[in-house]
Structure formats: structure tokens, C-alpha cells
Design a protein around this motif. Structure first.
Motif, PDB file in Angstrom:
ATOM      1  N   GLY A   2       2.199   4.385   9.986  1.00 40.19           N
ATOM      2  CA  GLY A   2       3.130   3.714   9.094  1.00 40.19           C
ATOM      3  C   GLY A   2       2.405   2.926   8.016  1.00 40.19           C
ATOM      4  O   GLY A   2       1.168   2.813   8.012  1.00 40.19           O
ATOM      5  N   ASN A   3       3.179   2.382   7.086  1.00 38.07           N
ATOM      6  CA  ASN A   3       2.586   1.632   5.977  1.00 38.07           C
ATOM      7  C   ASN A   3       1.768   0.430   6.444  1.00 38.07           C
ATOM      8  O   ASN A   3       0.707   0.148   5.898  1.00 38.07           O
ATOM      9  N   ARG A   4       2.270  -0.283   7.435  1.00 38.19           N
ATOM     10  CA  ARG A   4       1.547  -1.462   7.925  1.00 38.19           C
ATOM     11  C   ARG A   4       0.175  -1.071   8.454  1.00 38.19           C
ATOM     12  O   ARG A   4      -0.836  -1.691   8.136  1.00 38.19           O
ATOM     13  N   GLU A   5       0.127  -0.031   9.289  1.00 36.20           N
ATOM     14  CA  GLU A   5      -1.127   0.432   9.863  1.00 36.20           C
ATOM     15  C   GLU A   5      -2.051   0.980   8.781  1.00 36.20           C
ATOM     16  O   GLU A   5      -3.263   0.771   8.821  1.00 36.20           O
ATOM     17  N   ALA A  38       4.030  -3.252  -0.809  1.00 35.37           N
ATOM     18  CA  ALA A  38       4.047  -3.171   0.651  1.00 35.37           C
ATOM     19  C   ALA A  38       3.153  -4.236   1.289  1.00 35.37           C
ATOM     20  O   ALA A  38       3.400  -4.661   2.421  1.00 35.37           O
ATOM     21  N   TYR A  41       5.323  -7.235   1.609  1.00 36.56           N
ATOM     22  CA  TYR A  41       6.383  -6.966   2.583  1.00 36.56           C
ATOM     23  C   TYR A  41       5.861  -7.054   4.015  1.00 36.56           C
ATOM     24  O   TYR A  41       6.500  -7.652   4.873  1.00 36.56           O
ATOM     25  N   HIS A  42       4.711  -6.461   4.274  1.00 33.36           N
ATOM     26  CA  HIS A  42       4.200  -6.382   5.647  1.00 33.36           C
ATOM     27  C   HIS A  42       3.327  -7.570   6.061  1.00 33.36           C
ATOM     28  O   HIS A  42       3.290  -7.924   7.242  1.00 33.36           O
ATOM     29  N   PHE A  43       2.626  -8.180   5.094  1.00 33.49           N
ATOM     30  CA  PHE A  43       1.675  -9.230   5.456  1.00 33.49           C
ATOM     31  C   PHE A  43       1.899 -10.556   4.735  1.00 33.49           C
ATOM     32  O   PHE A  43       1.282 -11.549   5.098  1.00 33.49           O
ATOM     33  N   LEU A  49      -3.411 -10.288   4.785  1.00 32.40           N
ATOM     34  CA  LEU A  49      -3.822  -8.945   5.202  1.00 32.40           C
ATOM     35  C   LEU A  49      -5.327  -8.904   5.452  1.00 32.40           C
ATOM     36  O   LEU A  49      -5.785  -8.371   6.471  1.00 32.40           O
TER      37      LEU A  49
END
Length: 194
Positions: A2-5, A38, A41-43, A49
Motif C-alpha cells: 500500500g501507499n503507506r508501506e 500521501a 495523509y499517512h504520516f 515519515l
């Protein structure tokens, strides 16, 4: 993945290749194949990050160190042989994880401008020391007591010092045997010998 990974993997790649401070959000987005938006959004931020990537990379190095030390513990029988083999194996992990060590030393120069990073690192200091005490004894874990913390403090100081020497002049870095002789010499003078 996924995008986070993907972002985390890209950030770790940038950490190793460009360092902590020189990595931009755009670098991470390019390395991960994920949009700049992203990251937020994720971090929450590029710094968050990078901090996550750094901690994750340190964990991966810890796993590599554990495997190297486990190998040293089984191959050699005497405490002296285990000590020498263990530190020789530590040096081998530096080669594979050179970018991480460079990034860690670089990151230390940025701690005054990054209080969240200082807080994150200081928050795991005790756990890191206990983990090192366990790793160098070939154990999964050790009790949280003064003896094991002292052991971990010693190993942490040895690791940082050895890594610094290796980064500056790899051809002059002491071997496990050199470190053992140094330990004998210092112990003898401190404990009342020569």
C-alpha cells in the motif's frame, strides 16, 4: 504494498542514499512512486515519515545484529572467542548498513532543531540498552535492572565509538581482537592491575 508501506520503503531508501537532512518530500515521493500528498495523509509530515523510517531502519539493523551475534555465540566456546567474534560480526553489519550509520550521525547534529526527534530517540534509549545487553549475551531479553542497564550502556558506547571510527577510516578500525586487548588493558588498570 500500500501507499503507506511504499512511502516508508522509499523514505528508508532515501535515508540510506541521501541521508536524513538532505532528503526532501519530493525525493521520497519519487522513490516510493506515491504522490507528495500521501506523505501528509499517512504520516502528517515529511519529518514524521523520516523519523519513522529511521526507527524502522534501526530495528532492521538490530535484527541483522542479532543474527550476527547469534552466529558468533554458537561458533566459539570461550568468552574471549565469543567477544572477539561478536565484535568482528558487528563490523560486518556496518558494511551492509553504512547509510544508516551515516544518517544517524548526521541526525544527531539536527537534534537541537528537531525536538520531536530528540524525544523519540530519548524515549527508546533504555529499551535500546536492554536490547543490546540481551543481544550480546545471546538472549531474547534481560531483566530491567542496574546490571543489565550498565551492560547495555557499555555496549551502546562501544558501538557508537566503533561506528564513528569505521566511518572515518574503515581501514584503521580495530578488530574484535584489538577491542578485547583494549578491554583487558583498561580493566587491569581500573581494577588495580598494570
Amino acid at each position: 504494498m500500500g501507499n503507506r508501506e511504499a512511502l516508508l520503503a522509499g523514505a528508508k531508501r532515501c535515508l540510506y542514499e541521501k541521508g536524513y537532512g538532505r532528503t526532501t518530500a519530493r525525493d521520497i515521493a519519487t522513490a516510493s512512486g506515491v504522490s507528495l500528498a500521501a506523505i501528509g495523509y499517512h504520516f502528517g509530515s515529511k519529518d514524521a515519515l523520516m523519523n519513522t523510517a529511521l526507527m524502522d531502519a534501526i530495528g532492521e539493523w538490530g535484527d541483522a545484529l542479532g543474527a550476527a551475534l547469534a552466529d558468533a555465540a554458537y561458533v566459539h566456546a570461550t568468552p574471549e572467542e565469543r567477544f572477539v567474534a561478536s565484535w568482528d560480526r558487528v563490523l560486518e553489519t556496518f558494511v551492509e548498513h553504512r547509510g544508516l550509520w551515516v544518517a544517524q550521525f548526521e541526525m544527531m547534529t539536527l537534534l537541537d532543531q528537531a525536538p520531536e526527534l530528540r524525544e523519540a530517540l530519548s524515549g527508546v534509549q533504555k529499551m535500546a540498552r536492554l536490547s543490546l545487553a540481551a543481544l550480546f549475551q545471546g538472549k531474547d531479553e534481560v531483566p530491567d535492572n542496574e546490571t543489565e542497564l550498565s551492560r547495555g550502556i557499555f555496549y551502546q558506547a562501544m558501538l557508537a565509538g566503533l561506528a564513528a571510527q569505521w566511518l572515518v577510516a574503515p581501514e584503521q578500525v580495530p578488530s574484535g581482537r584489538d577491542l578485547f586487548r583494549g578491554l583487558q588493558t583498561v580493566s587491569a588498570s581500573v581494577l588495580g592491575g598494570a
